[in-house]
Design an enzyme around this catalytic site. Structure first.
Site, PDB file in Angstrom:
ATOM      1  N   GLY A   1       3.786  -3.635  -3.732  1.00 13.77           N
ATOM      2  CA  GLY A   1       3.825  -3.777  -5.476  1.00 13.77           C
ATOM      3  C   GLY A   1       4.230  -2.607  -6.161  1.00 13.77           C
ATOM      4  O   GLY A   1       5.296  -2.444  -6.289  1.00 13.77           O
TER       5      GLY A   1
ATOM      6  N   ARG B   1      -5.466   3.005 -16.150  1.00 16.80           N
ATOM      7  CA  ARG B   1      -5.519   3.420 -15.312  1.00 16.80           C
ATOM      8  C   ARG B   1      -6.181   4.847 -15.283  1.00 16.80           C
ATOM      9  O   ARG B   1      -7.104   5.255 -14.512  1.00 16.80           O
ATOM     10  CB  ARG B   1      -4.125   3.619 -14.301  1.00 16.80           C
ATOM     11  CG  ARG B   1      -3.593   2.245 -14.030  1.00 16.80           C
ATOM     12  CD  ARG B   1      -2.220   2.428 -13.053  1.00 16.80           C
ATOM     13  NE  ARG B   1      -2.907   2.983 -11.751  1.00 16.80           N
ATOM     14  CZ  ARG B   1      -2.525   4.158 -11.309  1.00 16.80           C
ATOM     15  NH1 ARG B   1      -1.787   4.906 -12.180  1.00 16.80           N
ATOM     16  NH2 ARG B   1      -2.940   4.421 -10.072  1.00 16.80           N
TER      17      ARG B   1
ATOM     18  N   GLU C   1       4.175  -6.794   1.710  1.00 18.82           N
ATOM     19  CA  GLU C   1       4.008  -7.112   0.305  1.00 18.82           C
ATOM     20  C   GLU C   1       3.517  -6.001  -0.562  1.00 18.82           C
ATOM     21  O   GLU C   1       2.548  -5.813  -1.315  1.00 18.82           O
ATOM     22  CB  GLU C   1       2.747  -8.452   0.111  1.00 18.82           C
ATOM     23  CG  GLU C   1       1.630  -7.976   0.703  1.00 18.82           C
ATOM     24  CD  GLU C   1       0.495  -9.034   0.809  1.00 18.82           C
ATOM     25  OE1 GLU C   1       0.958 -10.418   0.829  1.00 18.82           O
ATOM     26  OE2 GLU C   1      -0.673  -9.048   0.756  1.00 18.82           O
TER      27      GLU C   1
ATOM     28  N   CYS D   1     -10.959   3.798 -29.776  1.00 17.85           N
ATOM     29  CA  CYS D   1     -12.248   4.283 -30.041  1.00 17.85           C
ATOM     30  C   CYS D   1     -13.272   4.549 -28.843  1.00 17.85           C
ATOM     31  O   CYS D   1     -14.055   3.812 -28.451  1.00 17.85           O
ATOM     32  CB  CYS D   1     -13.011   3.409 -31.148  1.00 17.85           C
ATOM     33  SG  CYS D   1     -12.254   3.263 -32.757  1.00 17.85           S
ATOM     34  N   GLU D   2     -12.615   5.443 -28.181  1.00 21.22           N
ATOM     35  CA  GLU D   2     -13.275   5.807 -26.845  1.00 21.22           C
ATOM     36  C   GLU D   2     -13.007   7.306 -26.553  1.00 21.22           C
ATOM     37  O   GLU D   2     -11.754   7.656 -26.248  1.00 21.22           O
ATOM     38  CB  GLU D   2     -12.677   4.834 -25.845  1.00 21.22           C
ATOM     39  CG  GLU D   2     -13.416   4.609 -24.538  1.00 21.22           C
ATOM     40  CD  GLU D   2     -14.632   3.715 -24.829  1.00 21.22           C
ATOM     41  OE1 GLU D   2     -14.532   2.669 -25.582  1.00 21.22           O
ATOM     42  OE2 GLU D   2     -15.570   3.895 -23.833  1.00 21.22           O
TER      43      GLU D   2
ATOM     44  N   GLY E   1       0.860  -1.070  -0.206  1.00 19.74           N
ATOM     45  CA  GLY E   1      -0.170  -0.011   0.055  1.00 19.74           C
ATOM     46  C   GLY E   1       0.781   1.351  -0.092  1.00 19.74           C
ATOM     47  O   GLY E   1      -0.075   2.457  -0.161  1.00 19.74           O
TER      48      GLY E   1
ATOM     49  N   TYR F   1      -9.336   4.838 -13.052  1.00 16.46           N
ATOM     50  CA  TYR F   1      -9.416   5.519 -11.817  1.00 16.46           C
ATOM     51  C   TYR F   1      -9.158   6.911 -11.913  1.00 16.46           C
ATOM     52  O   TYR F   1      -8.709   7.653 -10.903  1.00 16.46           O
ATOM     53  CB  TYR F   1      -8.014   4.895 -11.001  1.00 16.46           C
ATOM     54  CG  TYR F   1      -8.070   3.517 -10.828  1.00 16.46           C
ATOM     55  CD1 TYR F   1      -8.827   2.623 -10.265  1.00 16.46           C
ATOM     56  CD2 TYR F   1      -6.930   2.708 -11.462  1.00 16.46           C
ATOM     57  CE1 TYR F   1      -8.998   1.432 -10.063  1.00 16.46           C
ATOM     58  CE2 TYR F   1      -6.570   1.601 -11.252  1.00 16.46           C
ATOM     59  CZ  TYR F   1      -7.759   0.852 -10.618  1.00 16.46           C
ATOM     60  OH  TYR F   1      -7.814  -0.823 -10.263  1.00 16.46           O
TER      61      TYR F   1
ATOM     62  N   TYR G   1       0.772  -1.707 -12.494  1.00 13.94           N
ATOM     63  CA  TYR G   1      -0.784  -1.895 -12.827  1.00 13.94           C
ATOM     64  C   TYR G   1      -0.748  -1.290 -14.304  1.00 13.94           C
ATOM     65  O   TYR G   1      -1.616  -0.821 -14.571  1.00 13.94           O
ATOM     66  CB  TYR G   1      -1.608  -1.104 -11.992  1.00 13.94           C
ATOM     67  CG  TYR G   1      -1.327  -1.711 -10.396  1.00 13.94           C
ATOM     68  CD1 TYR G   1      -1.824  -2.959 -10.249  1.00 13.94           C
ATOM     69  CD2 TYR G   1      -0.596  -1.133  -9.482  1.00 13.94           C
ATOM     70  CE1 TYR G   1      -1.584  -3.565  -9.098  1.00 13.94           C
ATOM     71  CE2 TYR G   1      -0.519  -1.469  -8.178  1.00 13.94           C
ATOM     72  CZ  TYR G   1      -1.010  -2.694  -8.137  1.00 13.94           C
ATOM     73  OH  TYR G   1      -0.780  -3.353  -6.877  1.00 13.94           O
TER      74      TYR G   1
END
Ligand code: PLP
Length: 464
Positions: free
Chosen positions: A319, A357, A317, A388-389, A275, A361, A417
């Protein structure tokens, strides 16, 4: 009085270069924007790991994920050294491989002494193929299939049990396989958002046992001779900038440890999850790796002393804070569209398929033009992906120098990520990834081809 001094025009790229501290060491990778080895060479081009980014793109094509081995290894070492410095008991750092799971990264972190946190059969398989010791592959997940559980059991990977169904399934499997090594994931009632956190009695989370079931879970396990429950686990969130939530968590976990004794369990490991946040933009202000580890170690040690408990083996842990800053993505600049008085769109040759991402987010990133590192900032543009977005925007209002088609735009902080969350949306092949170090570039993930895209398609006879 009007100054007669010439106004210094800031080179747009150098503001993001790692600044050495007076001692020249101890840069915490999670506080940098560009990787540690980033330099500007005499052509005014960005170099990472001693490799010219523009040349890398010519060699490996575009878009291209670039991973700086030095930054990744330094981050691993800082976690290890901080634990050695601040924790008197045993410890084990695990890499949360959901951030970026592939053979090369698993092999690098394992060579630094880290274990791996995995969340699927695919991640277990990759870690095993990379040569990671199974006893250091911890298997998480809120809905593990029987096949995945069997793979973990056959491989001797510890399993982090998430819920009652899984616990009962493992108890059943243990009748033929006694000694299955498990940890328990519990929901601590600490909810973290990036800049704030709250503690709630009853947390709404899909992960882990409800803390109100603690006694029942311990009682159940104490009746299962085939299960070897050696640890407790919790993870409270990601991209966290404060130390207090993890301090609170560490204190709560020591209380759980004390509770487990009442049921005669022999819990020897505590895993406080990951985290720690990273700096994606200048205003992000996470603690450094050492400060974060220190805060957790102090609380666990003090709480164990006051509870008169032996020190557990401490696990965490991370990341993102291991791998995010080590990675950048290089894109080639294409078309521009200026809507007067509104904005200018600068299109690149990737987007939400290689970095979902921002659209998922609303994550923010910074970018530089790798072949114009000293050029001054001269425009505000919106960096648009090629999907196409309409929402496929990588960076809103990016400050960049003047660009031309063919320039190389490098988005920073894409090591975590990004590849792991990538897709083939619009049937874009996934980019290649190269590992750079000391002027050497090694392919670690091949670029997908159009043949790869149809490899698993099936065309029924009657449609031919
Ligand atoms: C159980 C667990 N552990 C570790 C991590 C890694 O978190 P981070 O990348 O923020 O360090 C995650 C990420 O969501 C997680 O779910």
């Amino acid at each position: 009085m009007v100054s007669t001094q010439p106004v210094a025009i800031q080179a747009h790229g150098s503001q993001y270069l790692p600044q050495l501290s007076s001692s020249g060491i101890n840069l915490s990778p999670n506080l940098l924007l560009l990787p540690m080895s980033a330099r500007v060479n005499h052509h005014d081009f960005l170099e990472i790991g001693g490799c010219d980014v523009k040349t890398l793109v010519e060699q490996f094509d575009s878009p291209l994920y670039i991973l700086d081995e030095q930054t990744l290894r330094v981050a691993c070492r800082q976690y290890q050294e901080a634990c050695q410095k601040y924790y008197k008991g045993e410890f084990q750092i695990l890499y949360a491989s959901k951030a970026w799971n592939c053979l090369a990264i698993c092999a690098i972190v394992a060579s630094e002494g880290l274990g791996i946190d995995v969340v699927s059969g695919g991640e277990i398989y990759t870690a095993l193929q990379a040569g990671v010791s199974p006893s250091k592959i911890y298997f998480h997940g809120n809905n593990k299939s029987r096949a995945e559980l069997n793979l973990a059991i056959e491989s001797n990977c510890p399993i982090v049990v998430d819920n009652w169904l899984e616990l009962r399934t493992l108890a059943e499997l243990a009748t033929n396989n006694p000694g299955i090594r498990i940890m328990l994931r519990l929901t601590p009632g600490i909810e973290c958002h990036t800049h704030e956190y709250i503690r709630t009695g009853n947390l709404d989370s899909k992960f882990g046992f409800d803390i109100n079931d603690l006694d029942q879970v311990f009682a159940f396990i104490s009746q299962q001779p085939g299960l070897n429950c050696f640890g407790l686990h919790a993870h409270i969130g990601s991209q966290i900038f404060e130390r207090q939530p993890h301090r609170d968590l560490a204190r709560i976990m020591v209380q759980w440890l004390r509770e487990s004794l009442k049921h005669g369990l022999n819990i020897t490991e505590l895993n406080v999850g990951g985290g720690l946040g990273v700096k994606y933009v200048e205003s992000d202000d996470p603690p450094n790796i050492e400060e974060w580890i220190k805060a957790i170690c102090e609380v666990v040690q003090n709480a164990c002393t006051s509870e008169n408990l032996p020190l557990p083996k401490l696990l965490c842990e991370p990341g993102r804070s291991l791998v995010a800053t080590a990675g950048v993505t290089a894109y080639t600049v294409g078309a521009t569209k200026t809507i007067p008085g509104i904005r200018t769109y600068l299109a690149i040759d990737g987007g939400m398929s290689d970095n979902p991402r921002p659209i998922t987010y609303q994550s923010v990133y910074r970018a530089v033009i790798a072949n114009k590192m000293s050029a001054p900032l001269s425009q505000t543009v919106t960096v648009a992906g090629k999907h196409c977005e309409s929402g496929d925007i990588l960076i809103k209002d990016a400050q960049l120098p003047r660009t031309e088609p063919g320039d190389i735009l490098v988005v920073m902080g894409t090591g975590a990520y990004n590849y792991s969350m990538s897709s083939n949306y619009n049937r874009l092949p996934r980019p290649a990834a190269v590992l750079v170090m000391n002027g050497e570039a090694n392919l670690i993930l091949q670029r997908e081809t159009y043949q790869d895209l149809v490899r698993l398609d099936c065309l029924p006879e009657r449609l031919k």
